[in-house]
Scaffold this motif. Structure first.
Motif, PDB file in Angstrom:
ATOM      1  N   THR A 211      -1.397  -9.528  -4.537  1.00  0.00           N
ATOM      2  CA  THR A 211      -0.572 -10.385  -5.399  1.00  0.00           C
ATOM      3  C   THR A 211       0.853  -9.829  -5.430  1.00  0.00           C
ATOM      4  N   GLU A 212       1.781 -10.551  -4.805  1.00  0.00           N
ATOM      5  CA  GLU A 212       3.145 -10.033  -4.628  1.00  0.00           C
ATOM      6  C   GLU A 212       3.822  -9.692  -5.949  1.00  0.00           C
ATOM      7  N   ASP A 213       3.645 -10.524  -6.961  1.00  0.00           N
ATOM      8  CA  ASP A 213       4.315 -10.279  -8.242  1.00  0.00           C
ATOM      9  C   ASP A 213       3.862  -8.970  -8.881  1.00  0.00           C
ATOM     10  N   LEU A 214       2.653  -8.542  -8.563  1.00  0.00           N
ATOM     11  CA  LEU A 214       2.129  -7.300  -9.128  1.00  0.00           C
ATOM     12  C   LEU A 214       2.458  -6.075  -8.268  1.00  0.00           C
ATOM     13  N   ILE A 215       2.919  -6.326  -7.048  1.00  0.00           N
ATOM     14  CA  ILE A 215       3.148  -5.235  -6.090  1.00  0.00           C
ATOM     15  C   ILE A 215       4.626  -4.943  -5.875  1.00  0.00           C
ATOM     16  N   LEU A 216       5.418  -5.994  -5.759  1.00  0.00           N
ATOM     17  CA  LEU A 216       6.813  -5.806  -5.337  1.00  0.00           C
ATOM     18  C   LEU A 216       7.756  -5.428  -6.475  1.00  0.00           C
ATOM     19  N   ASN A 217       7.181  -4.987  -7.599  1.00  0.00           N
ATOM     20  CA  ASN A 217       7.999  -4.413  -8.675  1.00  0.00           C
ATOM     21  C   ASN A 217       7.757  -2.905  -8.764  1.00  0.00           C
ATOM     22  N   ALA A 218       7.324  -2.316  -7.653  1.00  0.00           N
ATOM     23  CA  ALA A 218       6.932  -0.908  -7.638  1.00  0.00           C
ATOM     24  C   ALA A 218       8.133   0.025  -7.543  1.00  0.00           C
ATOM     25  N   TYR A 219       7.976   1.195  -8.136  1.00  0.00           N
ATOM     26  CA  TYR A 219       8.896   2.317  -7.911  1.00  0.00           C
ATOM     27  C   TYR A 219       8.589   2.953  -6.560  1.00  0.00           C
ATOM     28  N   LYS A 220       7.298   2.968  -6.219  1.00  0.00           N
ATOM     29  CA  LYS A 220       6.858   3.580  -4.969  1.00  0.00           C
ATOM     30  C   LYS A 220       5.506   2.978  -4.594  1.00  0.00           C
ATOM     31  N   ILE A 221       5.263   2.849  -3.285  1.00  0.00           N
ATOM     32  CA  ILE A 221       3.976   2.359  -2.796  1.00  0.00           C
ATOM     33  C   ILE A 221       3.317   3.451  -1.958  1.00  0.00           C
ATOM     34  N   ILE A 222       2.038   3.699  -2.232  1.00  0.00           N
ATOM     35  CA  ILE A 222       1.243   4.616  -1.415  1.00  0.00           C
ATOM     36  C   ILE A 222       0.290   3.760  -0.605  1.00  0.00           C
ATOM     37  N   LYS A 223       0.437   3.817   0.713  1.00  0.00           N
ATOM     38  CA  LYS A 223      -0.277   2.914   1.619  1.00  0.00           C
ATOM     39  C   LYS A 223      -1.411   3.643   2.337  1.00  0.00           C
ATOM     40  N   SER A 224      -2.553   2.991   2.451  1.00  0.00           N
ATOM     41  CA  SER A 224      -3.635   3.523   3.272  1.00  0.00           C
ATOM     42  C   SER A 224      -3.159   3.649   4.718  1.00  0.00           C
ATOM     43  N   PRO A 225      -3.537   4.743   5.406  1.00  0.00           N
ATOM     44  CA  PRO A 225      -3.105   4.907   6.808  1.00  0.00           C
ATOM     45  C   PRO A 225      -3.553   3.764   7.708  1.00  0.00           C
ATOM     46  N   GLY A 226      -4.656   3.108   7.347  1.00  0.00           N
ATOM     47  CA  GLY A 226      -5.175   2.030   8.187  1.00  0.00           C
ATOM     48  C   GLY A 226      -4.402   0.739   8.100  1.00  0.00           C
ATOM     49  N   ILE A 227      -3.508   0.613   7.125  1.00  0.00           N
ATOM     50  CA  ILE A 227      -2.709  -0.607   6.973  1.00  0.00           C
ATOM     51  C   ILE A 227      -1.461  -0.487   7.836  1.00  0.00           C
ATOM     52  N   ALA A 228      -1.310  -1.368   8.802  1.00  0.00           N
ATOM     53  CA  ALA A 228      -0.183  -1.306   9.731  1.00  0.00           C
ATOM     54  C   ALA A 228       1.139  -1.611   9.012  1.00  0.00           C
ATOM     55  N   PRO A 229       2.236  -1.027   9.471  1.00  0.00           N
ATOM     56  CA  PRO A 229       3.536  -1.264   8.828  1.00  0.00           C
ATOM     57  C   PRO A 229       4.048  -2.692   8.976  1.00  0.00           C
ATOM     58  N   ASN A 230       3.447  -3.463   9.900  1.00  0.00           N
ATOM     59  CA  ASN A 230       3.901  -4.849  10.083  1.00  0.00           C
ATOM     60  C   ASN A 230       3.100  -5.847   9.260  1.00  0.00           C
ATOM     61  N   VAL A 231       2.195  -5.355   8.390  1.00  0.00           N
ATOM     62  CA  VAL A 231       1.497  -6.245   7.457  1.00  0.00           C
ATOM     63  C   VAL A 231       2.532  -6.849   6.516  1.00  0.00           C
ATOM     64  N   GLU A 232       2.375  -8.111   6.181  1.00  0.00           N
ATOM     65  CA  GLU A 232       3.420  -8.865   5.475  1.00  0.00           C
ATOM     66  C   GLU A 232       3.830  -8.200   4.156  1.00  0.00           C
ATOM     67  N   ILE A 233       2.879  -7.744   3.362  1.00  0.00           N
ATOM     68  CA  ILE A 233       3.231  -7.164   2.064  1.00  0.00           C
ATOM     69  C   ILE A 233       4.014  -5.865   2.224  1.00  0.00           C
ATOM     70  N   VAL A 234       3.726  -5.120   3.275  1.00  0.00           N
ATOM     71  CA  VAL A 234       4.465  -3.879   3.544  1.00  0.00           C
ATOM     72  C   VAL A 234       5.881  -4.201   3.999  1.00  0.00           C
ATOM     73  N   LYS A 235       6.021  -5.196   4.869  1.00  0.00           N
ATOM     74  CA  LYS A 235       7.350  -5.600   5.338  1.00  0.00           C
ATOM     75  C   LYS A 235       8.224  -6.072   4.172  1.00  0.00           C
ATOM     76  N   LYS A 236       7.608  -6.803   3.240  1.00  0.00           N
ATOM     77  CA  LYS A 236       8.377  -7.286   2.090  1.00  0.00           C
ATOM     78  C   LYS A 236       8.789  -6.126   1.181  1.00  0.00           C
ATOM     79  N   ALA A 237       7.907  -5.149   1.022  1.00  0.00           N
ATOM     80  CA  ALA A 237       8.250  -3.982   0.190  1.00  0.00           C
ATOM     81  C   ALA A 237       9.398  -3.200   0.812  1.00  0.00           C
ATOM     82  N   LEU A 238       9.319  -2.987   2.120  1.00  0.00           N
ATOM     83  CA  LEU A 238      10.397  -2.257   2.803  1.00  0.00           C
ATOM     84  C   LEU A 238      11.698  -3.050   2.738  1.00  0.00           C
ATOM     85  N   GLY A 239      11.573  -4.379   2.797  1.00  0.00           N
ATOM     86  CA  GLY A 239      12.762  -5.223   2.689  1.00  0.00           C
ATOM     87  C   GLY A 239      13.442  -5.115   1.341  1.00  0.00           C
ATOM     88  N   LYS A 240      12.688  -4.747   0.310  1.00  0.00           N
ATOM     89  CA  LYS A 240      13.240  -4.546  -1.027  1.00  0.00           C
ATOM     90  C   LYS A 240      13.574  -3.070  -1.293  1.00  0.00           C
TER      91      LYS A 240
END
Length: 455
Positions: free
Chosen positions: A57-86
């Motif tokens: 859920t983007e509204d619950l994720i993209l207000n983060a101070y920091k995101i800790i990502k599982s190693p198995g989640i690729a950096p090109n996954v949409e939610i990760v790309k949006k976080a990096l974009g912010k």
């Protein structure tokens, strides 16, 4: 207001990171696009950590101070790309955990051999009585352990995916065992990107730290020459004797350190094959850097048991040894496995092909007397080996594969499960494949014993 940390992925590392973040007073939310295990859900409930599964859920994720990502989640996954974009920092669990330990880090990476070297290093330090923890890509989450306990030393297996999430992570001892092309889909199909990822393990080290490299690996040697780093380089090798570092010859493993020479007999090693000598050199050299005495290392080496699913002997029937090497999911790992035995091999191979080039195995497959293909699509294997191996069988059942192996073998020969492929066509994962191999062996052993008793 509490800083908000989002955890993407609720596996071992993600759940551990969530528990540590909660314990340190952060506002924590866990989001997993898949299904969270019941055990991890219970841990999150108990710690009063909010979570969701089956979605991000983007509204619950993209207000983060920091995101800790599982190693198995690729950096090109949409939610990760949006976080990096912010401009939200996206880090790994080990990077987060590093900020809460007072211990020194021993970090181990390489395409193959990481788990064995990590476990052997941990074993040597533990047996010597040091305060030591185990984590990373093996065992329990480092972050999760730090909720309750810290250690003077941490031995961590680090995959390239984890290293990609390091910012300030600084190992006192960093080890690079080997590099062969793998996971290139995460690195734009460029081996140089994969090599750079591995070498970034050393980026934060200073002159008081140590970099242990197997420099007879051409990719490692060439990159290191062009990109020197600040820490003290210690080499381990076979051909040349390093001024400082470790080398192996038929009589033993020798460590040169601080103008002293330390020798350990090959007979002390319970892990076999040239690749395992490389792993042992790295582990013993690390043990000496932690000031463990030679007699303690010599006492500990014979007590080490090989890790599950990596050249693991599951037993003998009439002198025929059954070896579980299910963790060998690429051609390079299988090369080491085939090279480890001089006895005739009945080789169980196959699964989901990863673009394998089986010609790399031609030099070490000369003692393969029979091949048993275990997979849904075995054409590539059969085509390559049809002129090289007199016997090629095919099955989609582990029990059948093990029974075939027994019938095709005789005393002093080896039935080797070393698939060179991913497991997902017939099994849940490589552990499931290895466990089914062990179970099939046990059933066969029991059946033979019952026949013997009935005669």
């Amino acid at each position: 207001m509490k800083e908000r940390i989002i955890i993407l992925g609720a596996g071992e590392s993600g759940t551990g990171a969530a528990l540590l973040a909660k314990a340190k007073g952060y506002d924590v939310f866990v989001s997993d696009f898949g299904v969270i295990s019941e055990g991890n859900k219970a841990s999150l409930y108990q710690a009063e950590v909010s979570f969701e599964e089956g979605k991000h859920t983007e509204d619950l994720i993209l207000n983060a101070y920091k995101i800790i990502k599982s190693p198995g989640i690729a950096p090109n996954v949409e939610i990760v790309k949006k976080a990096l974009g912010k401009n939200i920092p996206v880090i790994d669990e080990l990077e987060f955990a590093f900020g809460f330990t007072k211990g020194k880090i021993i970090a181990i990476t390489g395409t193959n051999g990481k788990s064995t070297t990590t476990m052997l290093t941990y074993h040597l330090l533990k047996e010597a009585g040091l305060s030591v923890g185990l984590g990373g890509n093996i065992g329990k989450s480092m972050a999760g352990q730090l909720v309750d306990i810290d250690f003077d030393w941490w031995v961590l297996e680090c995959s390239s995916f984890q290293i990609d999430g390091f910012v300030n992570f600084k190992p006192h001892i960093a080890i690079l065992l080997n590099i062969t092309p793998d996971h290139l889909d995460r690195y734009d199909y460029k081996v140089e990107n994969y090599v750079a990822s591995k070498f970034s393990l050393f980026k934060n080290q200073g002159k008081e730290d140590f970099a242990l490299l197997y420099t007879e690996d051409k990719l490692i040697h060439d990159y290191q020459v062009k990109h020197p780093f600040s820490s003290k380089l210690l080499e381990f090798k076979f051909e040349d004797i390093p001024y400082e570092g470790a080398y192996a010859n038929p009589s033993g493993i020798i460590v040169n350190l601080d103008k002293q020479r330390h020798t350990f007999s090959q007979d002390l090693l319970t892990i076999k094959g040239k690749h395992n000598q490389t792993n042992a050199m790295a582990s013993i050299l690390t043990a000496k850097l932690t000031k463990i005495k030679n007699d303690k290392i010599s006492e500990s080496l014979p007590k080490f048991k090989s890790i599950q699913h990596r050249l693991e002997s599951v037993g003998n029937i009439h002198g025929i040894e059954f070896i579980n090497d299910s963790k060998a999911t690429n051609v390079d790992a299988v090369y080491y496995a085939l090279d480890a035995f001089t006895r005739p091999i009945i080789w169980i191979v196959g699964g989901v092909d990863k673009g394998n080039d089986y010609s790399q195995l031609d030099a070490v497959s000369t003692n393969v007397k029979a091949i048993i293909c275990l997979g849904k699509d075995n054409e590539k294997i059969k085509e390559h080996f049809k002129s090289r191996c007199p016997i090629i069988e095919e099955t989609q059942s582990m029990q059948d594969a093990v029974e075939m192996g027994y019938k095709l073998s005789k005393d002093r020969e080896v039935v080797l499960l070393s698939p060179a492929c991913a497991s997902f066509d017939l099994f849940k994962n490589y552990e499931d494949r290895g466990n089914q191999f062990r179970l099939a062996f046990q059933l066969l052993e029991r059946e033979i014993e019952l026949k013997k008793l009935s005669q």
